[in-house]
Motif scaffolding. Structure first.
Motif, PDB file in Angstrom:
ATOM      1  N   PRO A   1       7.867  36.965  -4.554  1.00 30.92           N
ATOM      2  CA  PRO A   1       7.138  37.015  -3.595  1.00 30.92           C
ATOM      3  C   PRO A   1       6.833  35.587  -2.841  1.00 30.92           C
ATOM      4  O   PRO A   1       7.055  34.478  -3.798  1.00 30.92           O
ATOM      5  CB  PRO A   1       6.003  37.793  -3.639  1.00 30.92           C
ATOM      6  N   GLU A   2       6.091  35.389  -1.781  1.00 26.59           N
ATOM      7  CA  GLU A   2       5.511  34.351  -1.166  1.00 26.59           C
ATOM      8  C   GLU A   2       4.797  33.518  -2.348  1.00 26.59           C
ATOM      9  O   GLU A   2       4.146  34.085  -3.038  1.00 26.59           O
ATOM     10  CB  GLU A   2       4.626  34.770  -0.098  1.00 26.59           C
TER      11      GLU A   2
ATOM     12  N   THR B   1      -5.712  36.953  -6.957  1.00 29.89           N
ATOM     13  CA  THR B   1      -4.968  37.943  -7.649  1.00 29.89           C
ATOM     14  C   THR B   1      -5.257  39.439  -6.578  1.00 29.89           C
ATOM     15  O   THR B   1      -4.022  39.897  -6.453  1.00 29.89           O
ATOM     16  CB  THR B   1      -5.583  38.281  -8.968  1.00 29.89           C
ATOM     17  N   GLU B   2      -6.301  39.529  -6.205  1.00 29.43           N
ATOM     18  CA  GLU B   2      -6.780  40.788  -5.466  1.00 29.43           C
ATOM     19  C   GLU B   2      -5.685  40.736  -4.257  1.00 29.43           C
ATOM     20  O   GLU B   2      -5.344  41.775  -3.865  1.00 29.43           O
ATOM     21  CB  GLU B   2      -8.046  40.740  -4.984  1.00 29.43           C
ATOM     22  N   GLU B   3      -5.743  39.543  -3.386  1.00 28.02           N
ATOM     23  CA  GLU B   3      -4.771  39.211  -2.366  1.00 28.02           C
ATOM     24  C   GLU B   3      -3.332  39.725  -2.573  1.00 28.02           C
ATOM     25  O   GLU B   3      -2.630  40.352  -1.890  1.00 28.02           O
ATOM     26  CB  GLU B   3      -4.925  38.090  -1.787  1.00 28.02           C
ATOM     27  N   MET B   4      -2.794  39.278  -3.768  1.00 27.19           N
ATOM     28  CA  MET B   4      -1.418  39.510  -4.119  1.00 27.19           C
ATOM     29  C   MET B   4      -1.215  40.891  -4.412  1.00 27.19           C
ATOM     30  O   MET B   4      -0.213  41.413  -4.010  1.00 27.19           O
ATOM     31  CB  MET B   4      -1.286  38.470  -5.365  1.00 27.19           C
TER      32      MET B   4
ATOM     33  N   GLU C   1       2.250  43.499   0.399  1.00 29.52           N
ATOM     34  CA  GLU C   1       3.352  44.860   0.406  1.00 29.52           C
ATOM     35  C   GLU C   1       4.346  44.615  -0.616  1.00 29.52           C
ATOM     36  O   GLU C   1       4.840  45.750  -1.123  1.00 29.52           O
ATOM     37  CB  GLU C   1       4.070  44.809   1.899  1.00 29.52           C
ATOM     38  N   TYR C   2       4.664  43.286  -0.736  1.00 27.19           N
ATOM     39  CA  TYR C   2       5.626  43.154  -2.012  1.00 27.19           C
ATOM     40  C   TYR C   2       5.277  43.787  -3.224  1.00 27.19           C
ATOM     41  O   TYR C   2       6.102  44.677  -3.773  1.00 27.19           O
ATOM     42  CB  TYR C   2       5.971  41.841  -2.065  1.00 27.19           C
ATOM     43  N   MET C   3       4.119  43.570  -3.517  1.00 28.87           N
ATOM     44  CA  MET C   3       3.428  43.763  -4.740  1.00 28.87           C
ATOM     45  C   MET C   3       3.240  45.279  -4.897  1.00 28.87           C
ATOM     46  O   MET C   3       3.331  46.027  -5.982  1.00 28.87           O
ATOM     47  CB  MET C   3       2.266  42.841  -4.973  1.00 28.87           C
ATOM     48  N   ARG C   4       2.585  45.822  -3.641  1.00 31.06           N
ATOM     49  CA  ARG C   4       2.351  47.159  -3.651  1.00 31.06           C
ATOM     50  C   ARG C   4       3.715  47.985  -4.057  1.00 31.06           C
ATOM     51  O   ARG C   4       3.986  49.152  -4.841  1.00 31.06           O
ATOM     52  CB  ARG C   4       1.964  47.835  -2.355  1.00 31.06           C
ATOM     53  N   ASP C   5       4.843  47.556  -3.567  1.00 34.51           N
ATOM     54  CA  ASP C   5       6.111  48.349  -3.487  1.00 34.51           C
ATOM     55  C   ASP C   5       6.540  48.124  -5.064  1.00 34.51           C
ATOM     56  O   ASP C   5       6.943  49.074  -5.677  1.00 34.51           O
ATOM     57  CB  ASP C   5       7.192  47.588  -2.860  1.00 34.51           C
ATOM     58  N   LYS C   6       6.348  46.906  -5.661  1.00 30.28           N
ATOM     59  CA  LYS C   6       6.781  46.522  -6.962  1.00 30.28           C
ATOM     60  C   LYS C   6       5.997  47.538  -7.973  1.00 30.28           C
ATOM     61  O   LYS C   6       6.623  48.093  -8.947  1.00 30.28           O
ATOM     62  CB  LYS C   6       6.749  45.203  -7.147  1.00 30.28           C
ATOM     63  N   VAL C   7       4.584  47.534  -7.807  1.00 31.12           N
ATOM     64  CA  VAL C   7       3.903  48.337  -8.510  1.00 31.12           C
ATOM     65  C   VAL C   7       4.288  49.725  -8.776  1.00 31.12           C
ATOM     66  O   VAL C   7       4.438  50.422  -9.741  1.00 31.12           O
ATOM     67  CB  VAL C   7       2.434  47.938  -8.407  1.00 31.12           C
TER      68      VAL C   7
END
Ligand SMILES: [Cu+2]
Length: 402
Positions: free
Chosen positions: A74-75, A268-271, A275-281
């Motif tokens: 991600p970014e 960490t919270e912002e990451m 959207e990227y991290m929500r999809d991945k998780v």
């Protein structure tokens, strides 16, 4: 034995095929073309195959970008990371552009000018003008790329001491990390592998007053937006500190101190909220739930649900538990960071507590210090039997993410 048998079977199959082709040739009528010189039909087939090959290349390239594009990081979560990504993007875009055109032309011409009985090849020795053009264009483009790369490199590597970066030592050993904060004075106490004894697992020099307020921890906390200067030390072999999300990596070499600095920009919270991290998780947890059903059926313990965290990884194959050599990184607000750091005991207080407990060694057990092997005889002599740490199944998380 199986491999041997398979090889024999394959060899026999090849002999059979060869014999069958001989029989076919013998059974053909005598006016068939048996010459080994390519005729128009052969040339046409090869021309079409050349064209088909480049189309196959393009299709598989597009498919790979489509299918595996989601594995991009991600970014970047550090200040210099954007520059790094831009450089990477420009290089890849240029390479793709040039390769698509040249490979396309190469294969198309091989098809268009395929051999024909009626056609004769033109003898064309050289053309100075053309050679000049196709030499000077790559020279200019490559020089531009290299100069841009050098500027980016020096921007990233030259740590600006005026910004007053926070100094943190990262200490690598088979197979874990420790972080040492330099305390109020922002200066790390001297350390040497020879001072490693008991709880002093990083070999901090007790006689150096700078080391008294140092704080040694197993989890790396970083305040967002604050420049950090990392000093790397290794106890045993060559390791490599790899921060993929911050686009940073540095070799950790026994017997010397290497350094690298960056400024984290995303907590960490912002990451986790991105959207990227929500999809991945979500996709990792879907996979885990599926596996949990199988595990439940077998009566085995199930996997916990996954939550994203930054990690520091080791990126040099440094021994048998290398895969699990990692440290959690938490990027947080300055207040949270200060509150956390406040709670951590200093090196001096740790040592004092240890000397009080010296008569009752069973109480001081705590965390097992790493085996001090000595920095000198390190290279490759990795014979220490170390069991992989129980690291909350983190290795599993990494595997599932891919
Ligand atoms: Cu390592």
């Amino acid at each position: 034995m199986t491999v041997f048998l398979v090889i024999i079977v394959l060899a026999l199959l090849a002999v059979t095929g060869w014999q069958i082709s001989k029989i076919f040739q013998l059974s053909k009528s005598h006016d068939a073309d048996t010459s080994e010189v390519a005729n128009d039909k052969d040339n046409k087939l090869h021309g079409i195959l050349m064209l088909a090959f480049v189309i196959f290349l393009y299709v598989i390239t597009i498919y790979c970008f489509w299918e595996y594009g989601r594995f991009y990081l991600p970014e970047a979560a550090s200040e210099h990371g954007g520059e790094y990504d831009t450089l990477m993007f420009i290089s890849i875009a240029l390479i793709m552009f040039v390769q698509v055109i040249t490979q396309g032309l190469l294969h198309y011409f091989a098809f268009k000018y395929k051999g024909k009985k009626t056609q004769k090849a033109l003898f064309y020795a050289d053309n100075d003008k053309l050679e000049f053009i196709w030499t000077i264009i790559p020279v200019i483009v490559l020089a531009g790329l290299i100069i841009y790369g050098l500027f980016t490199w020096s921007d990233i590597m030259n740590i600006n001491e005026d910004e007053d970066p926070m100094v943190i030592e990262l200490y690598a050993f088979q197979f874990d990390w420790r972080a040492r904060y330099s305390g109020e004075d922002n200066t790390l106490g001297k350390a040497n592998v020879r001072f490693i004894e008991g709880v002093n697992q990083l070999g901090v020099d007790e006689s150096d007053s700078y080391g008294e307020d140092d704080k040694i921890v197993t989890e790396l906390h970083l305040p967002v937006g604050k420049p950090v200067l990392f000093k790397f030390r290794s106890q045993d072999v060559l390791h490599s500190a790899y921060f993929p999300f911050f686009r940073a990596q540095m070799n950790v070499v026994p017997g010397m101190i290497t350094q690298f600095g960056f400024t984290p920009t995303i907590t960490t919270e912002e990451m986790r909220e991105s959207e990227y991290m929500r999809d991945k998780v979500k996709s990792v947890n879907e996979e885990r739930n599926q596996r949990n059903e199988a595990l439940l059926a077998q009566g085995e313990p199930t996997l916990d649900s996954y939550e994203f965290d930054y990690f520091l990884l080791c990126n040099k194959i440094c021994g048998q538990a290398h895969y699990n050599m990692q440290m959690k990184i938490i990027v947080e607000s300055e207040e949270d960071f200060n509150a956390w750091l406040e709670e951590q005991p200093t090196f001096a207080s740790n040592m004092a507590e240890n000397s009080e407990n010296v008569d009752r060694p069973e109480d001081t057990a705590g965390e097992q210090p790493p085996a001090a092997e000595g920095e000198e005889d390190a290279e490759g002599e990795d014979e220490t039997e170390t069991t992989p740490q129980e690291n909350n199944g983190v290795a599993l998380v990494e595997k599932e993410q891919n």
